[in-house]
Write a protein that holds these residues in place. Sequence first.
Motif, PDB file in Angstrom:
ATOM      1  N   SER A  39      -5.816  -1.326   6.995  1.00 34.63           N
ATOM      2  CA  SER A  39      -6.251  -2.109   5.840  1.00 34.63           C
ATOM      3  C   SER A  39      -5.124  -2.269   4.833  1.00 34.63           C
ATOM      4  N   ASP A  40      -5.205  -3.367   4.111  1.00 40.93           N
ATOM      5  CA  ASP A  40      -4.243  -3.609   3.025  1.00 40.93           C
ATOM      6  C   ASP A  40      -4.922  -4.498   1.992  1.00 40.93           C
ATOM      7  N   ILE A  41      -4.385  -4.463   0.786  1.00 41.69           N
ATOM      8  CA  ILE A  41      -4.914  -5.331  -0.277  1.00 41.69           C
ATOM      9  C   ILE A  41      -4.382  -6.756  -0.142  1.00 41.69           C
TER      10      ILE A  41
ATOM     11  N   THR B 139       3.099  -5.969  -5.358  1.00 48.36           N
ATOM     12  CA  THR B 139       3.154  -4.879  -4.378  1.00 48.36           C
ATOM     13  C   THR B 139       4.508  -4.835  -3.661  1.00 48.36           C
ATOM     14  N   VAL B 140       4.747  -3.710  -3.018  1.00 42.76           N
ATOM     15  CA  VAL B 140       5.981  -3.520  -2.245  1.00 42.76           C
ATOM     16  C   VAL B 140       5.552  -3.371  -0.785  1.00 42.76           C
ATOM     17  N   GLY B 141       6.061  -4.226   0.077  1.00 39.59           N
ATOM     18  CA  GLY B 141       5.579  -4.233   1.462  1.00 39.59           C
ATOM     19  C   GLY B 141       6.531  -3.605   2.455  1.00 39.59           C
ATOM     20  N   GLU B 142       7.548  -2.924   1.975  1.00 38.04           N
ATOM     21  CA  GLU B 142       8.556  -2.350   2.888  1.00 38.04           C
ATOM     22  C   GLU B 142       7.910  -1.355   3.864  1.00 38.04           C
ATOM     23  N   THR B 143       8.239  -1.499   5.129  1.00 35.36           N
ATOM     24  CA  THR B 143       7.735  -0.598   6.160  1.00 35.36           C
ATOM     25  C   THR B 143       8.549  -0.818   7.428  1.00 35.36           C
ATOM     26  N   HIS B 144       8.434   0.063   8.390  1.00 29.58           N
ATOM     27  CA  HIS B 144       8.993  -0.188   9.715  1.00 29.58           C
ATOM     28  C   HIS B 144       8.277   0.682  10.742  1.00 29.58           C
TER      29      HIS B 144
ATOM     30  N   CYS C 291      -2.213   7.341   4.589  1.00 28.27           N
ATOM     31  CA  CYS C 291      -2.113   6.508   3.383  1.00 28.27           C
ATOM     32  C   CYS C 291      -0.753   6.841   2.779  1.00 28.27           C
ATOM     33  N   ARG C 292       0.281   6.223   3.347  1.00 28.53           N
ATOM     34  CA  ARG C 292       1.652   6.636   3.027  1.00 28.53           C
ATOM     35  C   ARG C 292       2.368   5.540   2.233  1.00 28.53           C
ATOM     36  N   ASN C 293       3.089   5.980   1.216  1.00 26.91           N
ATOM     37  CA  ASN C 293       3.877   5.048   0.405  1.00 26.91           C
ATOM     38  C   ASN C 293       3.022   3.973  -0.262  1.00 26.91           C
ATOM     39  N   VAL C 294       1.817   4.342  -0.628  1.00 30.49           N
ATOM     40  CA  VAL C 294       0.917   3.437  -1.351  1.00 30.49           C
ATOM     41  C   VAL C 294       0.614   4.028  -2.730  1.00 30.49           C
TER      42      VAL C 294
ATOM     43  N   GLU D  24       3.273  -2.392  10.993  1.00 31.94           N
ATOM     44  CA  GLU D  24       4.144  -1.499  11.759  1.00 31.94           C
ATOM     45  C   GLU D  24       3.547  -0.090  11.903  1.00 31.94           C
ATOM     46  N   GLU D  25       2.896   0.396  10.848  1.00 29.94           N
ATOM     47  CA  GLU D  25       2.336   1.758  10.905  1.00 29.94           C
ATOM     48  C   GLU D  25       1.166   1.871  11.910  1.00 29.94           C
ATOM     49  N   PRO D  26       0.128   1.025  11.793  1.00 28.20           N
ATOM     50  CA  PRO D  26      -0.955   1.166  12.772  1.00 28.20           C
ATOM     51  C   PRO D  26      -0.511   0.862  14.196  1.00 28.20           C
TER      52      PRO D  26
ATOM     53  N   LYS E  18      -9.391  -6.166   4.972  1.00 24.51           N
ATOM     54  CA  LYS E  18      -8.834  -6.199   3.610  1.00 24.51           C
ATOM     55  C   LYS E  18      -9.546  -5.144   2.773  1.00 24.51           C
ATOM     56  N   VAL E  19      -8.785  -4.287   2.151  1.00 28.79           N
ATOM     57  CA  VAL E  19      -9.349  -3.264   1.266  1.00 28.79           C
ATOM     58  C   VAL E  19      -8.461  -3.153   0.031  1.00 28.79           C
ATOM     59  N   ALA E  20      -9.092  -3.168  -1.141  1.00 30.06           N
ATOM     60  CA  ALA E  20      -8.354  -2.916  -2.388  1.00 30.06           C
ATOM     61  C   ALA E  20      -8.664  -1.478  -2.795  1.00 30.06           C
ATOM     62  N   LEU E  21      -7.747  -0.599  -2.455  1.00 30.77           N
ATOM     63  CA  LEU E  21      -7.931   0.817  -2.790  1.00 30.77           C
ATOM     64  C   LEU E  21      -8.026   0.978  -4.291  1.00 30.77           C
ATOM     65  N   GLY E  22      -8.998   1.727  -4.714  1.00 33.53           N
ATOM     66  CA  GLY E  22      -9.146   1.951  -6.147  1.00 33.53           C
ATOM     67  C   GLY E  22     -10.193   1.021  -6.742  1.00 33.53           C
TER      68      GLY E  22
ATOM     69  N   LEU F  21      -4.009   3.060   5.976  1.00 34.36           N
ATOM     70  CA  LEU F  21      -4.448   2.449   4.726  1.00 34.36           C
ATOM     71  C   LEU F  21      -3.212   2.076   3.907  1.00 34.36           C
ATOM     72  N   GLY F  22      -3.110   0.782   3.587  1.00 35.88           N
ATOM     73  CA  GLY F  22      -1.866   0.271   3.016  1.00 35.88           C
ATOM     74  C   GLY F  22      -0.921   0.039   4.185  1.00 35.88           C
ATOM     75  N   CYS F  23      -1.435  -0.750   5.153  1.00 34.28           N
ATOM     76  CA  CYS F  23      -0.752  -0.878   6.453  1.00 34.28           C
ATOM     77  C   CYS F  23       0.378  -1.901   6.404  1.00 34.28           C
TER      78      CYS F  23
ATOM     79  N   PHE G 234       7.449   3.557  13.180  1.00 30.17           N
ATOM     80  CA  PHE G 234       7.755   4.991  13.220  1.00 30.17           C
ATOM     81  C   PHE G 234       8.506   5.464  11.966  1.00 30.17           C
ATOM     82  N   ARG G 235       8.094   4.904  10.833  1.00 33.31           N
ATOM     83  CA  ARG G 235       8.652   5.356   9.556  1.00 33.31           C
ATOM     84  C   ARG G 235       8.170   6.799   9.308  1.00 33.31           C
ATOM     85  N   GLY G 236       9.086   7.649   8.922  1.00 38.98           N
ATOM     86  CA  GLY G 236       8.727   9.063   8.742  1.00 38.98           C
ATOM     87  C   GLY G 236       8.499   9.705  10.096  1.00 38.98           C
TER      88      GLY G 236
HETATM   89  C1  LIG Z   1       5.343   0.265   0.894  1.00 42.75           C
HETATM   90  S1  LIG Z   1       4.035  -0.390   1.840  1.00 42.75           S
HETATM   91  C2  LIG Z   1       3.689   0.997   2.875  1.00 42.75           C
HETATM   92  C3  LIG Z   1       3.391   0.601   4.292  1.00 42.75           C
HETATM   93  C4  LIG Z   1       3.160   1.776   5.243  1.00 42.75           C
HETATM   94  N1  LIG Z   1       2.012   2.542   4.851  1.00 42.75           N
HETATM   95  C5  LIG Z   1       4.389   2.636   5.331  1.00 42.75           C
HETATM   96  O1  LIG Z   1       4.373   3.769   4.844  1.00 42.75           O
HETATM   97  O2  LIG Z   1       5.375   2.181   5.890  1.00 42.75           O
HETATM   98  C6  LIG Z   1       2.682  -0.356   0.677  1.00 42.75           C
HETATM   99  C7  LIG Z   1       1.512  -1.228   1.072  1.00 42.75           C
HETATM  100  O3  LIG Z   1       0.385  -0.827   0.297  1.00 42.75           O
HETATM  101  C8  LIG Z   1      -0.345  -1.975  -0.063  1.00 42.75           C
HETATM  102  N2  LIG Z   1      -1.129  -1.681  -1.270  1.00 42.75           N
HETATM  103  C9  LIG Z   1      -0.691  -1.532  -2.541  1.00 42.75           C
HETATM  104  N3  LIG Z   1      -1.710  -1.296  -3.368  1.00 42.75           N
HETATM  105  C10 LIG Z   1      -2.824  -1.300  -2.600  1.00 42.75           C
HETATM  106  C11 LIG Z   1      -4.202  -1.115  -2.882  1.00 42.75           C
HETATM  107  N4  LIG Z   1      -4.637  -0.874  -4.131  1.00 42.75           N
HETATM  108  N5  LIG Z   1      -5.095  -1.184  -1.861  1.00 42.75           N
HETATM  109  C12 LIG Z   1      -4.668  -1.409  -0.597  1.00 42.75           C
HETATM  110  N6  LIG Z   1      -3.367  -1.605  -0.273  1.00 42.75           N
HETATM  111  C13 LIG Z   1      -2.463  -1.537  -1.262  1.00 42.75           C
HETATM  112  C14 LIG Z   1       0.713  -3.030  -0.308  1.00 42.75           C
HETATM  113  O4  LIG Z   1       0.179  -4.343  -0.196  1.00 42.75           O
HETATM  114  C15 LIG Z   1       1.732  -2.705   0.781  1.00 42.75           C
HETATM  115  O5  LIG Z   1       1.517  -3.462   1.928  1.00 42.75           O
END
Ligand SMILES: C[S@@+](CC[C@H](N)C(=O)[O-])C[C@H]1O[C@@H](n2cnc3c(N)ncnc32)[C@H](O)[C@@H]1O
Length: 312
Positions: free
Chosen positions: A166-168, A98-103, A242-245, A143-145, A219-223, A137-139, A105-107
């Motif tokens: 939530s995040d996976i 996964t890619v965890g980049e965030t900050h 649910c941004r950048n997920v 930083e986002e929540p 903890k949530v695994a989307l999908g 979702l995908g927090c 007030f992104r966007g």
């Molecule tokens: C790039 S970050 C985005 C963080 C924030 N939403 C933002 O826009 O700044 C993507 C996040 O989504 C999570 N992620 C990826 N696949 C996922 C899944 N299937 N279910 C839940 N979270 C997931 C990753 O672990 C990661 O922390």
Amino acid sequence: MRRAPAKVRSSRVALTANRSGRDEGVENISGAVLSEAGSLVARIADKIGMSVAASRKQAAVSAIRRLMASRGLNHVSSLLDLIDADEDLKEELIDEVTVGETHFFRGPAQFDLVRDTILPELRRSRPMGSPIRIWSLGCASGEEPYSLAILCEEEGLSNIVEIAASDISRKALIDAASAEYGEWSLRNTNECWRHRYFLQSGSRYRLRPDLARRVRLTKVALGADALPAPQSGLADFDLILCRNVLVYLDAAAVRRIARQLFACLVEDGWLMTAPTDPPLWKHAPFETSITSAGVVYRRPISSQEGPADDRC
Ligand SMILES: C[S@@+](CC[C@H](N)C(=O)[O-])C[C@H]1O[C@@H](n2cnc3c(N)ncnc32)[C@H](O)[C@@H]1O
């Protein structure tokens, strides 16, 4: 002996063969087969409750390679066998892939839309005493929540807003729970808010505990996980971010998740994705609006929850 022109197909066959004790060498990590075997990535991803977009397959292969090397594993079959028994390995794989980049007030245009349009409308339309429910979702590391928590505090809405996140990734959620950040995470946060909402210690900034406590992490695994999940409080949201997920997930998962997110919204509820995420309007009967912050989805009033036609 491998035949070059049909590597992907032969690797799939080899995997089966290997599990029954034959043809071990085909899966060797040092061979070229793994780097081209999207099906293996899909299998591994499936085991850890994820999917991987076609554009990310190569990065996923490199990540899997790194992890196998660090664990001294030479064969994909050993990795597949270990995943079920070794929760830490599963988590390491999730973090590699996964890619965890965030900050914070992104966007910013999307946060402006939340402040100026969405929250005021929700405040007007929700009955007195019923909370406004938001889900990030995908927090990632929070930083986002927490940006949403700050925004709600600024708007005097903290007492009526509930925020779930939530995040996976277990590591991401542990980082989010610590609510402590460096300069990089705060690069979009003005000085005034830094002072008002963070306790600084050297180069680290800890979110005020009263704000951190307002966000409920799960903890949530989307999908992979069933949603909505009312028993876990993951249903009936007024706003989902649910941004950048979804940009990192494969097309089949995106279709399924679009329908799940639709079902997780209350009627008239809002869903925001990021501009780079795949469009969702095809996969569930959302209303879409083009706003100053890009496309925003809404669940229409009195719509049916039935699955959308993926073909339209
Ligand atoms: C790039 S970050 C985005 C963080 C924030 N939403 C933002 O826009 O700044 C993507 C996040 O989504 C999570 N992620 C990826 N696949 C996922 C899944 N299937 N279910 C839940 N979270 C997931 C990753 O672990 C990661 O922390």
